[in-house]
Write a protein that holds these residues in place. Structure first.
Motif, PDB file in Angstrom:
ATOM      1  N   GLY A 130     -17.665 -16.710  16.499  1.00 11.17           N
ATOM      2  CA  GLY A 130     -18.799 -16.732  15.401  1.00 11.17           C
ATOM      3  C   GLY A 130     -18.332 -16.358  13.858  1.00 11.17           C
ATOM      4  O   GLY A 130     -18.676 -16.817  13.016  1.00 11.17           O
ATOM      5  N   VAL A 131     -16.954 -15.767  13.836  1.00  8.95           N
ATOM      6  CA  VAL A 131     -16.321 -15.502  12.803  1.00  8.95           C
ATOM      7  C   VAL A 131     -16.008 -16.927  11.846  1.00  8.95           C
ATOM      8  O   VAL A 131     -16.433 -17.038  10.714  1.00  8.95           O
ATOM      9  CB  VAL A 131     -15.171 -14.824  12.874  1.00  8.95           C
ATOM     10  CG1 VAL A 131     -14.303 -14.645  11.321  1.00  8.95           C
ATOM     11  CG2 VAL A 131     -15.321 -13.366  13.427  1.00  8.95           C
ATOM     12  N   ALA A 132     -15.553 -17.778  12.668  1.00 11.06           N
ATOM     13  CA  ALA A 132     -15.389 -19.327  11.969  1.00 11.06           C
ATOM     14  C   ALA A 132     -16.517 -19.659  11.497  1.00 11.06           C
ATOM     15  O   ALA A 132     -16.799 -20.497  10.535  1.00 11.06           O
ATOM     16  CB  ALA A 132     -14.853 -20.169  13.094  1.00 11.06           C
ATOM     17  N   ASP A 133     -17.642 -19.682  12.419  1.00 11.69           N
ATOM     18  CA  ASP A 133     -19.067 -20.057  11.984  1.00 11.69           C
ATOM     19  C   ASP A 133     -19.932 -19.514  10.784  1.00 11.69           C
ATOM     20  O   ASP A 133     -20.292 -19.957  10.018  1.00 11.69           O
ATOM     21  CB  ASP A 133     -20.059 -20.089  13.281  1.00 11.69           C
ATOM     22  CG  ASP A 133     -19.688 -21.148  13.938  1.00 11.69           C
ATOM     23  OD1 ASP A 133     -18.984 -22.106  13.999  1.00 11.69           O
ATOM     24  OD2 ASP A 133     -20.154 -21.116  15.412  1.00 11.69           O
ATOM     25  N   VAL A 134     -19.450 -18.116  10.575  1.00  7.62           N
ATOM     26  CA  VAL A 134     -19.761 -17.433   9.452  1.00  7.62           C
ATOM     27  C   VAL A 134     -19.103 -18.285   8.090  1.00  7.62           C
ATOM     28  O   VAL A 134     -19.808 -18.279   7.244  1.00  7.62           O
ATOM     29  CB  VAL A 134     -19.401 -16.016   9.403  1.00  7.62           C
ATOM     30  CG1 VAL A 134     -19.781 -15.278   8.153  1.00  7.62           C
ATOM     31  CG2 VAL A 134     -20.362 -15.262  10.461  1.00  7.62           C
ATOM     32  N   ALA A 135     -17.707 -18.419   8.522  1.00  5.74           N
ATOM     33  CA  ALA A 135     -16.827 -18.931   7.453  1.00  5.74           C
ATOM     34  C   ALA A 135     -17.326 -20.305   7.041  1.00  5.74           C
ATOM     35  O   ALA A 135     -17.635 -20.817   5.874  1.00  5.74           O
ATOM     36  CB  ALA A 135     -15.343 -19.061   7.809  1.00  5.74           C
TER      37      ALA A 135
END
Length: 276
Positions: A130-135
């Motif tokens: 999810g951190v990558a998708d936030v970015a």
């Protein structure tokens, strides 16, 4: 910190989760704090009292959620969920509590909401990237999109609402699954639909949000009359070709007040039926 200490002392895990972690990553302020734990609701209540909140209340005992108010801050603590058996017709899903954070995160709606953070250590738990998708500014369903929308069809609207509020894009497979499941929206209560729609209408990108609802077919189960505006031509040659484009521009140009925005959205709603 105090809550982490109290829960830890009793041998329970507790993590910051969902929107609270997402907003921190985005540098946005959030007045509500969401936590998740392996403690059961009655233990949560007992432990919360030790932190001396202003008040404690049940949000949904069947969902395992307990709320507490600390001055200006609202805290919601939910017991890990292992499985969720939706009852479409009765609109009352059954929840089975779990023991593992990983299982809980895998039942959440979108990857950007399936990130947890250990309150004591600050360590991020992110099994669904999810951190990558936030970015990347992407709304992507956790696991198999179809399964997430079958569990709770309101999630289709939530996807659009989050995309609209955050200025994110819908991931391709997630968008395709919404388009394939739009009919399920009829099983969701009007109140829940209204609340999500209101958030979309009050956001900065309201016109874009309504356009997405139209493109994916969700609007048919919310305000079906809007679908006909797209195929209705304007009377005057100087304006937009179709009434929907005109309507969305009007809505985007009025103050951020629900009544006014709804009036703008619905101001030409009778045109398709009365145009002669």
């Amino acid at each position: 910190g105090l809550i982490a200490t109290i829960f830890g002392r009793s041998g329970f895990e507790i993590f910051l989760v969902g929107g609270s972690v997402r907003d921190r990553l985005l540098g946005r302020a959030s007045k509500d704090i969401d936590l998740t734990t392996n403690a059961r609701p009655k233990d949560i209540k007992h432990l919360l009292r030790q932190a001396k909140p202003t008040s404690i209340y049940d949000i949904g005992a069947m969902y395992g959620t307990v709320g507490a108010v600390f001055g200006e801050t609202n805290i919601e603590i939910t017991t890990y969920r292992a499985e969720w058996y939706p009852e479409e017709q009765s609109r009352k899903p059954e929840v089975k509590f779990g023991e593992r954070l990983e299982d809980d995160l895998s039942r959440r709606d979108f990857t950007i909401n399936a990130i947890a953070q250990n309150i004591s250590t600050g360590k991020i738990e992110d099994p669904h990237r999810g951190v990558a998708d936030v970015a990347k500014q992407i709304i992507r369903a956790v696991g198999i999109p179809n399964d997430r929308f079958e569990e709770d069809p309101l999630r289709m609207l939530r996807a659009i609402r989050l995309a609209t509020q955050l200025g994110f894009e819908l991931e391709r497979k997630t968008a395709a699954a919404i388009a394939a499941n739009v009919g399920r929206l009829q099983f969701v209560s009007g109140e829940r639909v209204r609340d999500e729609l209101s958030h979309i209408i009050l956001s900065n990108q309201a016109a874009h949000g309504i356009k997405r609802l139209c493109e994916l077919g969700l609007i048919t189960f919310i305000i079906p009359e809007l679908t006909e505006l797209a195929s209705t031509d304007q009377d005057t040659p100087h304006q937009h070709k179709d009434v929907l484009t005109h309507t969305l521009q009007v809505m985007g140009g009025v103050p951020t007040e629900l009544t006014i925005r709804l009036a703008a959205l619905l101001h030409d709603i009778g045109k398709p039926n009365t145009k002669s």
